[in-house]
Every structure is written in structure tokens, then in C-alpha cells.
Write an enzyme that holds these catalytic residues in place. Sequence first.
Site, PDB file in Angstrom:
ATOM      1  N   PHE A 245       0.788  -1.037   0.198  1.00  0.00           N
ATOM      2  CA  PHE A 245       0.062  -0.169   0.302  1.00  0.00           C
ATOM      3  C   PHE A 245       0.898   0.979   0.270  1.00  0.00           C
ATOM      4  O   PHE A 245       0.972   2.268  -0.907  1.00  0.00           O
ATOM      5  CB  PHE A 245      -0.845   0.039   1.601  1.00  0.00           C
ATOM      6  CG  PHE A 245      -2.271  -0.379   1.251  1.00  0.00           C
ATOM      7  CD1 PHE A 245      -2.479  -1.140  -0.028  1.00  0.00           C
ATOM      8  CD2 PHE A 245      -3.092  -0.855   2.378  1.00  0.00           C
ATOM      9  CE1 PHE A 245      -3.555  -1.546  -0.339  1.00  0.00           C
ATOM     10  CE2 PHE A 245      -4.368  -1.646   2.170  1.00  0.00           C
ATOM     11  CZ  PHE A 245      -4.578  -2.071   0.722  1.00  0.00           C
TER      12      PHE A 245
ATOM     13  N   ASN B 233      -2.143 -10.046   4.589  1.00  0.00           N
ATOM     14  CA  ASN B 233      -2.496 -10.310   3.099  1.00  0.00           C
ATOM     15  C   ASN B 233      -3.796 -10.661   2.692  1.00  0.00           C
ATOM     16  O   ASN B 233      -4.454 -11.560   3.516  1.00  0.00           O
ATOM     17  CB  ASN B 233      -1.148 -10.835   2.863  1.00  0.00           C
ATOM     18  CG  ASN B 233      -0.190 -10.175   2.868  1.00  0.00           C
ATOM     19  OD1 ASN B 233       0.397  -8.587   3.336  1.00  0.00           O
ATOM     20  ND2 ASN B 233       1.425 -10.328   2.741  1.00  0.00           N
TER      21      ASN B 233
ATOM     22  N   ASP C  56      -4.205 -11.888  -0.401  1.00  0.00           N
ATOM     23  CA  ASP C  56      -3.146 -12.267  -1.782  1.00  0.00           C
ATOM     24  C   ASP C  56      -3.218 -14.698  -2.324  1.00  0.00           C
ATOM     25  O   ASP C  56      -2.578 -14.927  -2.799  1.00  0.00           O
ATOM     26  CB  ASP C  56      -1.794 -11.887  -2.313  1.00  0.00           C
ATOM     27  CG  ASP C  56      -0.487 -12.266  -1.458  1.00  0.00           C
ATOM     28  OD1 ASP C  56      -0.961 -12.785  -0.407  1.00  0.00           O
ATOM     29  OD2 ASP C  56       0.345 -11.633  -0.945  1.00  0.00           O
TER      30      ASP C  56
HETATM   31  P1  CNA Z   1       1.638  -0.597   3.654  1.00  0.00           P
HETATM   32  O1  CNA Z   1       1.098  -0.147   4.700  1.00  0.00           O
HETATM   33  O2  CNA Z   1       1.669  -1.374   2.244  1.00  0.00           O
HETATM   34  O3  CNA Z   1       2.760  -1.719   4.909  1.00  0.00           O
HETATM   35  C1  CNA Z   1       4.004  -2.148   4.084  1.00  0.00           C
HETATM   36  C2  CNA Z   1       5.126  -2.117   4.870  1.00  0.00           C
HETATM   37  O4  CNA Z   1       6.234  -2.963   4.155  1.00  0.00           O
HETATM   38  C3  CNA Z   1       5.727  -1.124   4.276  1.00  0.00           C
HETATM   39  O5  CNA Z   1       6.564  -1.151   5.797  1.00  0.00           O
HETATM   40  C4  CNA Z   1       7.003  -1.175   3.499  1.00  0.00           C
HETATM   41  O6  CNA Z   1       8.499  -0.356   3.518  1.00  0.00           O
HETATM   42  C5  CNA Z   1       7.276  -3.297   3.840  1.00  0.00           C
HETATM   43  N1  CNA Z   1       7.892  -3.491   2.478  1.00  0.00           N
HETATM   44  C6  CNA Z   1       7.307  -3.895   1.354  1.00  0.00           C
HETATM   45  N2  CNA Z   1       8.231  -3.626   0.600  1.00  0.00           N
HETATM   46  C7  CNA Z   1       9.223  -4.220   1.241  1.00  0.00           C
HETATM   47  C8  CNA Z   1      10.575  -5.131   0.897  1.00  0.00           C
HETATM   48  N3  CNA Z   1      10.927  -5.761  -0.146  1.00  0.00           N
HETATM   49  N4  CNA Z   1      11.785  -5.334   2.072  1.00  0.00           N
HETATM   50  C9  CNA Z   1      11.628  -4.937   3.017  1.00  0.00           C
HETATM   51  N5  CNA Z   1      10.052  -4.475   3.861  1.00  0.00           N
HETATM   52  C10 CNA Z   1       9.438  -3.487   2.284  1.00  0.00           C
HETATM   53  O7  CNA Z   1       0.819  -2.307   4.327  1.00  0.00           O
HETATM   54  P2  CNA Z   1       0.692  -3.393   5.266  1.00  0.00           P
HETATM   55  O8  CNA Z   1       0.875  -4.714   4.573  1.00  0.00           O
HETATM   56  O9  CNA Z   1       0.938  -2.801   6.640  1.00  0.00           O
HETATM   57  O10 CNA Z   1      -0.805  -2.785   6.033  1.00  0.00           O
HETATM   58  C11 CNA Z   1      -2.034  -4.190   5.958  1.00  0.00           C
HETATM   59  C12 CNA Z   1      -3.238  -3.745   4.710  1.00  0.00           C
HETATM   60  C13 CNA Z   1      -2.307  -3.654   3.220  1.00  0.00           C
HETATM   61  C14 CNA Z   1      -4.321  -4.851   4.656  1.00  0.00           C
HETATM   62  O11 CNA Z   1      -5.260  -4.776   4.456  1.00  0.00           O
HETATM   63  C15 CNA Z   1      -3.745  -5.540   3.773  1.00  0.00           C
HETATM   64  O12 CNA Z   1      -4.512  -6.442   2.789  1.00  0.00           O
HETATM   65  C16 CNA Z   1      -3.291  -4.284   2.408  1.00  0.00           C
HETATM   66  N6  CNA Z   1      -2.204  -5.365   1.233  1.00  0.00           N
HETATM   67  C17 CNA Z   1      -1.952  -6.370   0.676  1.00  0.00           C
HETATM   68  C18 CNA Z   1      -1.296  -7.298  -0.057  1.00  0.00           C
HETATM   69  C19 CNA Z   1      -1.179  -8.435   0.240  1.00  0.00           C
HETATM   70  O13 CNA Z   1      -2.124  -9.123  -0.080  1.00  0.00           O
HETATM   71  N7  CNA Z   1      -0.268  -8.719  -0.883  1.00  0.00           N
HETATM   72  C20 CNA Z   1      -0.669  -5.797  -0.839  1.00  0.00           C
HETATM   73  C21 CNA Z   1      -1.654  -4.810  -0.637  1.00  0.00           C
HETATM   74  C22 CNA Z   1      -1.477  -4.178   0.144  1.00  0.00           C
END
Ligand code: CNA
Length: 387
Positions: free
Chosen positions: A115, A187, A189
Site C-alpha cells: 500500500f 495479506n 493474496d
Molecule cells: P503497507 O502499509 O503497504 O506496509 C508495507 C510495509 O512493508 C511498509 O512498511 C514497507 O516499507 C514494507 N516493505 C514493502 N516492501 C518491502 C521489502 N521488499 N522489503 C522490506 N520491507 C518492505 O501494508 P500493510 O500490510 O502494513 O497494510 C495492511 C493492508 C495492506 C492490509 O489490509 C492488506 O490487505 C493490504 N494489502 C495487501 C496486499 C497483499 O495481499 N499482498 C497488497 C497490498 C495491500
Amino acid sequence: MSVSNRSSRPADARITRSSRSAESQDSGSGRYGKPRKKQADSTLAQDLSLMNVNGQGGLNASVGKQLGQRPSGPSANKSGGGLASVARLMKMGRCKNVVVVAGAGISTASGIPDFRTPGTGLYANLEAYNIPYPEAIFNVDYFSNDPQPFFSLAKVLYPGSHQPNYIHYFIRMLHHKGLLLRMYTQNIDGLEKLCGIPDDKLVEAHGSFTTASCHLCYTPYPAEDAKRLIMNGNVPTCTFCTATVKPDVVFFGEDLPQKYFLHTQDFPKADLLLVMGTSLQIEPFASLVNTVRATVPRLLLNRHAVGPFQRIPLRRGDHVELGDLEDTVRRFAEMLGWNNDIVELMKSQEQECIPTLVSGRSGKHQTGSDESDVETCSKCSASSCLS
Ligand code: CNA
């Protein structure tokens, strides 16, 4: 458990998803255990519009300003100090009930944007969705008026076109070694299941695409039919009340799945907490990390310091390892002597799950929108392979 029985759940057994509050997040008592009322839409919208800055108003402002800029020193840098300490504890057999808390950052290596990462995150690329503010995409009232923004996003997130990566298999290996008490993921996914983490070890706190139901009356709807319609640009409607059907992904203000309540047993029992790839911005999930016993080591693996790991100094027993998650997890696995096992596991999973084209709509490893030909693993179900 499905969220389809949300309406019939007693108030004291309900807990809803919301953005992070600005009050202290490290009180230990946490707010997550208390039932929440569904917020009025206007309050919710206001609350959600603050989401991106909330992390800076939490523990204290001076710490907030240093988001992602932890000072050097033991357990708070990229040197491997924190990793090595925790790896040592694990090798000594001191961590047999490991709880993993994960977010979108564990799946970016699989090609799914998170996100909040500036530039690549979904929130930075939402022009295409035509919404007034980013979080509207997960606002159930907004969805009620216009489901298209969420359905466009769903096309990206629907399980099928992405594969689990090394990080998922690391967690799978924790289970394989008998050390995983439970994984709590935000997640949606489905990659945890796909890599073979069994259902009973997994809490998908924000739901999943595995089931679907009416967003108003919660009448269940066949998930594969909903997927086919959404992928083809159509809107699935409830057979009972004709309102729009949505996959059982938990929106802001909606109840979390009943399975989430396992946290009341798991976190007090945990002897190690691994926090991976999350900004800890979404409640009640974010506060879970504050509910392990005070003596339990907590290791954050992320690109930035988040939540209670922004504290300076860190709480005793807290460790932070910043950097690319896949690199970090590889180093961690090497320290534990697990790297070869994980590589072997990934290879064997690939071989076991050679997809075969079959006719029908019930395949687990579905990769496209085509309703007649789906790729289905001929040997396993996603959650049982290699168990
Ligand atoms: P977020 O708020 O986007 O945070 C992601 C965190 O991961 C951040 O702090 C980034 O810096 C860190 N990050 C991302 N990529 C990397 C990497 N390669 N190496 C190290 N750190 C990394 O997402 P959260 O999960 O905290 O927020 C919760 C939401 C996001 C949930 O409700 C999900 O449903 C939602 N979401 C899910 C997906 C999925 O299912 N893959 C994708 C996008 C959003």
C-alpha cells in the site's frame, strides 16, 4: 471462518478493521480486545484520510520524525546484530512457539505492490481508480455506491497470477521445523496457503478471496462465480437481495474473521514474535504486537522502523533489522542453517505443483480469467502440499 455470519454475531464477539489510532500503541493492554462499533461513514472517512500520517503521532513526536532512520547500535541496524541474537536464541531451542505477524511487504518480492511504499505502493498509483481518497477503495459504504474501484484492484490482487517467494517459504520452514505457533497475515493474496502453510497455522486477519458474500445481507455467493464475473468486468449480485456481492476481504468498519480471536491464546503463549513487511497502521491488527509477554523477544524485519519499533531506545528484547526483506530473510535463514532446506523446499514445491490444464472452474492454482480452462495442480491442494 467466513464473514458471512457477521450480522448474527453478538456484539462482544465482534471486532472491526480500522485505521491506526493516534494514541499510544505500546501500552501493553491494547484496544484490540474490546468490541468496536461500526463507525459512521463521515467519521470513518476523516479517520482514514489521516492514515498516512498517523504513524507519526503515536509514541512521541520526536520518534515519529525519525521514521525509518534508526540510529546505529546493537539490534537497531542493518549489521545483523538483531538477526544474530534471535538466530542464536532459536538455535539454543529457546523459541518453540513462534508467532509471525506479516503484511504486504512479504509479497512485494512476488510482484504484488504494497500500500504505502512511495512510488510503487498502490496508494501512490490510484489515479486509475477514480476515487476521492486512497482508503475509499476499502470503504464498504463507498463500495455500496460504486464497486468498480475495488473490483479493479481485485483484478490485481486475486490469487492466481503470483507465486510465493523465499519469505513465504521461510515461514513455511518454521512450520516444517515445528516452531510456528501461528502466522497472522493482513495479506489477501493467498500466497501463504499456496506455499503450503496449513490452514490451522494461518489467520488471514483481513479475509481472503476464497469466499464471497453479499456486502449487505451476507448471503454466501460462489467465490469462483464472483471471480469470473469480476474478472470479466461484470458485477456479481446477491441472489437474495440483489445487492452487490464482494469477496470476503475485510473492509474498514467490517468484522474480522472469527479465527482472529485465536490471538487471545497465541500471543500470551508466544516465545518469539517475528514482525515482517508491515507498516503497522491498521487496527486492531497493529496492536497485536504489544500483546506478547514483556520478556518475549520481538524482531522487526522491514524497510522502515514501524509501530513500537520506532522507540528510542528500543524495548529490552526488541530487535530491528532494516532493509530489503527477501535479503534479510535469506541472511536469517543462513544464520539458522536453513537456506539449503528452503531452496530444496521451493524446488520440490515447484516440481510437485506442476500445473496441468484441466477443464472446470474449481482449480486452486487458477491463473486467468478464462472460465473454462484453469490451471490446476494435479497432485496437491494449495494448503496441503508438502505438509
Ligand atoms: P503497507 O502499509 O503497504 O506496509 C508495507 C510495509 O512493508 C511498509 O512498511 C514497507 O516499507 C514494507 N516493505 C514493502 N516492501 C518491502 C521489502 N521488499 N522489503 C522490506 N520491507 C518492505 O501494508 P500493510 O500490510 O502494513 O497494510 C495492511 C493492508 C495492506 C492490509 O489490509 C492488506 O490487505 C493490504 N494489502 C495487501 C496486499 C497483499 O495481499 N499482498 C497488497 C497490498 C495491500
